[in-house]
Design an enzyme around this catalytic site. Structure first.
Site, PDB file in Angstrom:
ATOM      1  N   GLN A 131       0.918  -1.219   0.177  1.00 32.43           N
ATOM      2  CA  GLN A 131      -0.109  -0.096   0.083  1.00 32.43           C
ATOM      3  C   GLN A 131       1.053   1.135  -0.064  1.00 32.43           C
ATOM      4  O   GLN A 131       1.348   1.514   1.001  1.00 32.43           O
ATOM      5  CB  GLN A 131      -1.036   0.094   1.154  1.00 32.43           C
ATOM      6  CG  GLN A 131      -1.894   1.207   1.431  1.00 32.43           C
ATOM      7  CD  GLN A 131      -2.459   1.369   2.770  1.00 32.43           C
ATOM      8  OE1 GLN A 131      -2.135   0.537   3.713  1.00 32.43           O
ATOM      9  NE2 GLN A 131      -3.716   1.664   2.989  1.00 32.43           N
ATOM     10  N   TYR A 133       0.592   4.562   0.375  1.00 36.84           N
ATOM     11  CA  TYR A 133      -0.123   6.085   0.604  1.00 36.84           C
ATOM     12  C   TYR A 133       0.760   6.994   1.456  1.00 36.84           C
ATOM     13  O   TYR A 133       0.852   7.904   0.916  1.00 36.84           O
ATOM     14  CB  TYR A 133      -1.320   5.607   1.667  1.00 36.84           C
ATOM     15  CG  TYR A 133      -2.542   4.991   1.189  1.00 36.84           C
ATOM     16  CD1 TYR A 133      -2.514   4.352  -0.155  1.00 36.84           C
ATOM     17  CD2 TYR A 133      -3.794   5.091   1.725  1.00 36.84           C
ATOM     18  CE1 TYR A 133      -3.757   3.993  -0.549  1.00 36.84           C
ATOM     19  CE2 TYR A 133      -4.975   4.753   1.521  1.00 36.84           C
ATOM     20  CZ  TYR A 133      -4.998   4.088   0.149  1.00 36.84           C
ATOM     21  OH  TYR A 133      -5.969   3.614  -0.415  1.00 36.84           O
ATOM     22  N   SER A 134       1.462   6.574   2.580  1.00 36.15           N
ATOM     23  CA  SER A 134       2.293   7.689   3.243  1.00 36.15           C
ATOM     24  C   SER A 134       3.498   7.959   2.691  1.00 36.15           C
ATOM     25  O   SER A 134       4.194   7.000   1.928  1.00 36.15           O
ATOM     26  CB  SER A 134       2.592   6.813   4.642  1.00 36.15           C
ATOM     27  OG  SER A 134       1.651   6.398   5.163  1.00 36.15           O
ATOM     28  N   GLU A 249      -9.931  -1.873   4.701  1.00 40.55           N
ATOM     29  CA  GLU A 249      -8.537  -1.959   5.673  1.00 40.55           C
ATOM     30  C   GLU A 249      -9.297  -2.189   7.333  1.00 40.55           C
ATOM     31  O   GLU A 249      -8.993  -3.216   8.137  1.00 40.55           O
ATOM     32  CB  GLU A 249      -7.598  -0.832   5.939  1.00 40.55           C
ATOM     33  CG  GLU A 249      -6.595  -1.205   6.963  1.00 40.55           C
ATOM     34  CD  GLU A 249      -5.530  -0.073   6.751  1.00 40.55           C
ATOM     35  OE1 GLU A 249      -5.825   1.194   6.370  1.00 40.55           O
ATOM     36  OE2 GLU A 249      -4.467  -0.290   7.058  1.00 40.55           O
ATOM     37  N   GLU A 382      -4.429   8.695  18.035  1.00 38.97           N
ATOM     38  CA  GLU A 382      -5.051  10.291  18.087  1.00 38.97           C
ATOM     39  C   GLU A 382      -5.913  10.450  17.041  1.00 38.97           C
ATOM     40  O   GLU A 382      -7.014  10.878  17.234  1.00 38.97           O
ATOM     41  CB  GLU A 382      -3.867  11.062  18.047  1.00 38.97           C
ATOM     42  CG  GLU A 382      -2.887  11.118  19.357  1.00 38.97           C
ATOM     43  CD  GLU A 382      -2.125   9.847  19.331  1.00 38.97           C
ATOM     44  OE1 GLU A 382      -1.887   9.286  18.233  1.00 38.97           O
ATOM     45  OE2 GLU A 382      -1.685   9.601  20.408  1.00 38.97           O
TER      46      GLU A 382
HETATM   47  C1  LIG Z   1       4.497  -0.781  11.242  1.00 41.54           C
HETATM   48  C2  LIG Z   1       3.979   0.393  10.233  1.00 41.54           C
HETATM   49  C3  LIG Z   1       3.385  -0.427   9.034  1.00 41.54           C
HETATM   50  C4  LIG Z   1       3.168   0.575   8.038  1.00 41.54           C
HETATM   51  N1  LIG Z   1       2.500   0.283   6.676  1.00 41.54           N
HETATM   52  C5  LIG Z   1       2.297   1.195   5.845  1.00 41.54           C
HETATM   53  C6  LIG Z   1       2.094   0.841   4.626  1.00 41.54           C
HETATM   54  O1  LIG Z   1       1.995  -0.483   4.131  1.00 41.54           O
HETATM   55  N2  LIG Z   1       1.664   1.725   3.540  1.00 41.54           N
HETATM   56  C7  LIG Z   1       1.488   2.996   3.972  1.00 41.54           C
HETATM   57  O2  LIG Z   1       0.906   3.971   3.158  1.00 41.54           O
HETATM   58  N3  LIG Z   1       1.737   3.544   5.309  1.00 41.54           N
HETATM   59  C8  LIG Z   1       2.281   2.694   6.364  1.00 41.54           C
HETATM   60  N4  LIG Z   1       2.348   2.963   7.570  1.00 41.54           N
HETATM   61  C9  LIG Z   1       2.331   4.283   7.878  1.00 41.54           C
HETATM   62  C10 LIG Z   1       1.157   4.751   8.871  1.00 41.54           C
HETATM   63  O3  LIG Z   1       0.168   4.870   8.091  1.00 41.54           O
HETATM   64  C11 LIG Z   1       1.652   6.236   9.158  1.00 41.54           C
HETATM   65  O4  LIG Z   1       2.773   6.031  10.163  1.00 41.54           O
HETATM   66  C12 LIG Z   1       0.436   6.813  10.166  1.00 41.54           C
HETATM   67  O5  LIG Z   1      -0.606   7.083   9.268  1.00 41.54           O
HETATM   68  C13 LIG Z   1       1.108   8.113  10.597  1.00 41.54           C
HETATM   69  O6  LIG Z   1       1.472   9.122   9.758  1.00 41.54           O
HETATM   70  P1  LIG Z   1       2.730   9.768  10.181  1.00 41.54           P
HETATM   71  O7  LIG Z   1       3.888   8.418  10.535  1.00 41.54           O
HETATM   72  O8  LIG Z   1       3.293  10.525   9.051  1.00 41.54           O
HETATM   73  O9  LIG Z   1       2.821  10.477  11.581  1.00 41.54           O
HETATM   74  P2  LIG Z   1       2.273  12.157  11.589  1.00 41.54           P
HETATM   75  O10 LIG Z   1       1.122  12.025  10.863  1.00 41.54           O
HETATM   76  O11 LIG Z   1       3.202  13.134  11.402  1.00 41.54           O
HETATM   77  O12 LIG Z   1       1.866  12.075  13.149  1.00 41.54           O
HETATM   78  C14 LIG Z   1       2.804  12.210  14.190  1.00 41.54           C
HETATM   79  C15 LIG Z   1       2.145  12.333  15.368  1.00 41.54           C
HETATM   80  O13 LIG Z   1       1.156  13.412  15.578  1.00 41.54           O
HETATM   81  C16 LIG Z   1      -0.125  12.760  15.669  1.00 41.54           C
HETATM   82  N5  LIG Z   1      -1.010  13.623  15.073  1.00 41.54           N
HETATM   83  C17 LIG Z   1      -1.126  14.118  13.773  1.00 41.54           C
HETATM   84  N6  LIG Z   1      -2.014  14.580  13.498  1.00 41.54           N
HETATM   85  C18 LIG Z   1      -2.976  14.866  14.419  1.00 41.54           C
HETATM   86  C19 LIG Z   1      -4.324  15.242  14.792  1.00 41.54           C
HETATM   87  N7  LIG Z   1      -4.960  15.968  13.722  1.00 41.54           N
HETATM   88  N8  LIG Z   1      -4.720  15.454  15.969  1.00 41.54           N
HETATM   89  C20 LIG Z   1      -3.967  14.762  16.963  1.00 41.54           C
HETATM   90  N9  LIG Z   1      -2.915  14.133  16.963  1.00 41.54           N
HETATM   91  C21 LIG Z   1      -2.237  14.048  15.515  1.00 41.54           C
HETATM   92  C22 LIG Z   1      -0.151  11.442  15.510  1.00 41.54           C
HETATM   93  O14 LIG Z   1      -1.275  10.581  16.072  1.00 41.54           O
HETATM   94  C23 LIG Z   1       1.272  11.201  15.835  1.00 41.54           C
HETATM   95  O15 LIG Z   1       1.568  10.876  17.267  1.00 41.54           O
HETATM   96  C24 LIG Z   1       2.869   1.985   8.428  1.00 41.54           C
HETATM   97  C25 LIG Z   1       3.283   2.581   9.774  1.00 41.54           C
HETATM   98  C26 LIG Z   1       3.936   1.468  10.731  1.00 41.54           C
HETATM   99  C27 LIG Z   1       4.337   1.972  12.142  1.00 41.54           C
END
Ligand SMILES: Cc1cc2nc3c(=O)[nH]c(=O)nc-3n(C[C@H](O)[C@H](O)[C@H](O)COP(=O)(O)OP(=O)(O)OC[C@H]3O[C@@H](n4cnc5c(N)ncnc54)[C@H](O)[C@@H]3O)c2cc1C
Length: 398
Positions: A131, A133-134, A249, A382
């Site tokens: 996937q 996305y991120s 999902e 969150e």
């Molecule tokens: C083991 C693992 C597997 C993954 N696999 C995939 C994958 O296969 N494909 C894919 O696309 N992604 C994948 N991800 C990514 C995952 O979807 C993202 O890490 C997640 O959505 C958070 O995004 P970020 O890491 O950019 O953190 P951020 O969005 O930058 O967040 C950082 C912190 O801020 C908090 N925060 C952010 N916005 C808000 C808000 N509006 N209100 C309150 N708090 C907030 C968050 O909760 C977090 O604590 C994976 C992540 C992990 C850990």
């Protein structure tokens, strides 16, 4: 929910149970591997074969249409099959992102050609999906993604980067979200592509996690060409298609992870029965008994909430609060099970995974460390709380 099964459903349950009894692979070491919720690299080949067996026996893709390789059954049969898998402590599905997300989204939005081409190979595990996305600057705020796809004749040229892409190192295809129109509001200029990972210009670089395994990756796109035939659901319609994937999902999380949770709590109880603390079996300790019982109750509540979601699906409705709370409660319960395992092991918990002296080869240390990611992957805790606050409780936006 009415838990009484029809005679057909009872017969279906018996057929899953009998098949599992006859086909559970002997080399699947329950104690060491079965309660790890994520496929580990040394088990990939084994799990590929296991999924193939499930497919050939017709026990995967139960709700998918028959011409997509499925069985055309209801979520009731899906729930029954999942319960039996949990009871048998069956191995997990390797192509989890394909089965849980890509397949259902292609069935919902695909052209006839796409619907014929992809779903059966997803179920049989011939083609593994990841996937995309991120990105480094787009996680929780997914709509800010910057990977660009620019029109080029009868296709697109993609440049940019994804990150945390689970299983990209073994994936054949990616569900890719890329920006096709930067001049319209953010949600409107995104397109959903089915990207062949072997296309020139795709580079996968593993990222090592706290467990020591490299289960996810960075993926770079350098002038990657994708033909129009690989667009899913129409150009600039990627936000709607992408949200459908996320809805599936959540459903997949509800079903699949519940099974892994049941296996984890059962294994924790077995561990407690084997461990001694201050001269008596841990299960004789009243405080420990309370903690284990509470986690068992939480696991059971989650199963029943999942059953409520199934009732809604059977009535043709979409699950609401049940689906939103499922991930959150699953994460909390799973992390508490892992923490309690560490508490039970006491000083032994400090031995590394794989160490000879570690209890059960240190598998609990591995799953404890891996569980820290649960509150991030698939939408952070969150963000789940924001969704519940706004959409379920109707509170104002924060
Ligand atoms: C083991 C693992 C597997 C993954 N696999 C995939 C994958 O296969 N494909 C894919 O696309 N992604 C994948 N991800 C990514 C995952 O979807 C993202 O890490 C997640 O959505 C958070 O995004 P970020 O890491 O950019 O953190 P951020 O969005 O930058 O967040 C950082 C912190 O801020 C908090 N925060 C952010 N916005 C808000 C808000 N509006 N209100 C309150 N708090 C907030 C968050 O909760 C977090 O604590 C994976 C992540 C992990 C850990």
């Amino acid at each position: 929910m009415d838990f009484t099964l029809t005679s057909e459903q009872e017969a279906f349950r018996a057929s899953v149970r009998a098949w599992l009894q006859a086909n559970m692979p002997k080399e699947w070491d329950r104690r060491v591997m079965a309660h790890s919720d994520v496929p580990r690299p040394d088990a990939y080949e084994f799990l590929r074969q296991w999924q193939r067996k499930l497919y050939e026996a017709g026990f995967i893709g139960l709700t998918w249409p028959t011409d997509a390789g499925g069985r055309g059954l209801t979520f009731m049969e899906e729930m029954i099959a999942q319960q039996e898998m949990a009871l048998a402590k069956a191995p997990p599905v390797l192509n989890i992102l394909g089965v849980g997300m890509a397949g259902p989204t292609i069935i919902a939005y695909g052209t006839e050609e796409q619907k014929r081409r992809y779903p059966p190979k997803i179920l049989s595990c011939e083609e593994i999906w990841c996937q995309g996305y991120s990105e480094p600057n787009a996680g929780s705020d997914l709509a800010s993604l910057q990977t660009r796809a620019v029109r080029d004749g009868d296709g697109f040229i993609v440049n940019g980067q994804k990150v945390w892409t689970s299983l990209a190192h073994i994936a054949d295809y990616m569900m890719l979200l890329a920006r096709t129109d930067p001049d319209v509001p953010r949600h409107k200029g995104i397109t959903y592509f089915l990207l062949d990972m072997k296309t020139p210009g795709v580079t996968v670089k593993p990222l090592r996690q706290i467990t020591g395994d490299a289960e996810f990756n960075e993926v770079f796109f350098d002038n990657v060409r994708i033909p129009d035939s690989q667009v899913l659901g129409g150009v600039n319609n990627g936000w709607a298609v992408g949200l459908t994937t996320l809805m599936y999902e959540r459903l997949a999380l509800g079903f699949g992870l519940q099974v892994r949770l049941r296996i984890a709590i059962d294994n924790l109880i077995e561990l407690a029965r084997r461990m001694e603390k201050e001269g008596r079996q841990v299960t004789q300790d009243p405080v420990m008994r309370q903690k284990i019982a509470q986690l068992w109750i939480d696991t059971e509540s989650l199963r029943l909430t999942g059953a409520r979601a199934v009732t809604k699906l059977l009535r043709g409705e979409l699950p609401g609060a049940e689906a939103s709370t499922g991930k959150l409660v699953w994460v909390e319960t799973h992390q508490k099970i892992q923490e309690l395992a560490m508490e039970l092991e006491g000083p032994y918990a400090q031995l590394a995974h794989g160490s000879e002296r570690a209890i059960e080869s240190g598998v609990w240390q591995y799953t404890f460390l891996r569980s820290r990611a649960n509150s991030i992957e698939g939408g952070t805790t969150e963000i789940q709380k924001n969704i519940i606050a706004e959409r379920v409780l109707g509170l104002p936006k924060g």
